[in-house]
Design a protein around this motif. Structure first.
Motif, mmCIF file in Angstrom:
data_model
loop_
_atom_site.group_PDB
_atom_site.id
_atom_site.type_symbol
_atom_site.label_atom_id
_atom_site.label_comp_id
_atom_site.label_asym_id
_atom_site.label_seq_id
_atom_site.Cartn_x
_atom_site.Cartn_y
_atom_site.Cartn_z
ATOM 1 N N TYR A 1 0.834 -1.208 0.000
ATOM 2 C CA TYR A 1 0.000 0.000 0.000
ATOM 3 C C TYR A 1 0.867 1.257 0.000
ATOM 4 N N ASN A 2 1.864 1.290 0.867
ATOM 5 C CA ASN A 2 2.760 2.461 0.931
ATOM 6 C C ASN A 2 3.524 2.653 -0.371
ATOM 7 N N SER A 3 3.954 1.552 -0.972
ATOM 8 C CA SER A 3 4.684 1.643 -2.239
ATOM 9 C C SER A 3 3.802 2.171 -3.357
ATOM 10 N N THR A 4 2.540 1.749 -3.378
ATOM 11 C CA THR A 4 1.639 2.256 -4.417
ATOM 12 C C THR A 4 1.449 3.761 -4.255
ATOM 13 N N GLY A 5 1.368 4.231 -3.020
ATOM 14 C CA GLY A 5 1.232 5.663 -2.784
ATOM 15 C C GLY A 5 2.438 6.444 -3.262
ATOM 16 N N GLU A 6 3.615 5.876 -3.062
ATOM 17 C CA GLU A 6 4.845 6.534 -3.509
ATOM 18 C C GLU A 6 4.923 6.641 -5.027
ATOM 19 N N MET B 1 -4.452 1.524 -5.082
ATOM 20 C CA MET B 1 -4.532 0.124 -4.687
ATOM 21 C C MET B 1 -5.861 -0.120 -4.002
ATOM 22 N N ARG B 2 -6.463 -1.245 -4.352
ATOM 23 C CA ARG B 2 -7.678 -1.639 -3.646
ATOM 24 C C ARG B 2 -7.718 -3.152 -3.523
#
Length: 111
Positions: A72-77, A82-83
């Motif tokens: 999740y954190n990587s997708t934000g970066e 992400m779902r």
């Protein structure tokens, strides 16, 4: 000693710029690094939307939960959405009691 179910990741491109990861087996201390490494490589590509199907996970421990948080954190970066699109009732409960249902986008509960 108990038998472990092998961890597997199946990748499906469901739409342009959308990738579905279907996770199955045991996501635990031994396999969490595999998910983290796999998604790190995937997120450096052309993915804009990452969907996770967790309905095939038979077991998840705190390392597995941490791996999901890392994804999740990587997708934000990477400015990727992400779902979680499918999960078991047990995983829904686990995400609720850990308040991660407020972090992850979860599918509607079936009535």
């Amino acid at each position: 000693m108990f038998d472990k179910t092998p961890f597997r990741v199946e990748v499906r491109v469901t739409a342009p710029e959308t990738t579905l990861l279907v996770l199955s087996g045991d996501l635990d201390y031994d396999t969490a690094p595999e998910l983290s490494g796999f998604t790190r490589e995937l997120l450096s590509g052309q993915v804009r939307n990452l969907d996770l199907d967790l309905s095939g996970l038979e077991f998840i421990d705190s390392s597995g939960v941490a791996a999901l948080i890392n994804v999740y954190n990587s997708t934000g970066e990477h400015d990727i959405t992400m779902r979680i699109v499918a999960l078991t009732p047990y995983l829904r409960h686990l995400l609720r009691v850990t308040a991660l249902d407020r972090v992850f986008r979860l599918p509607q509960e079936q009535e």
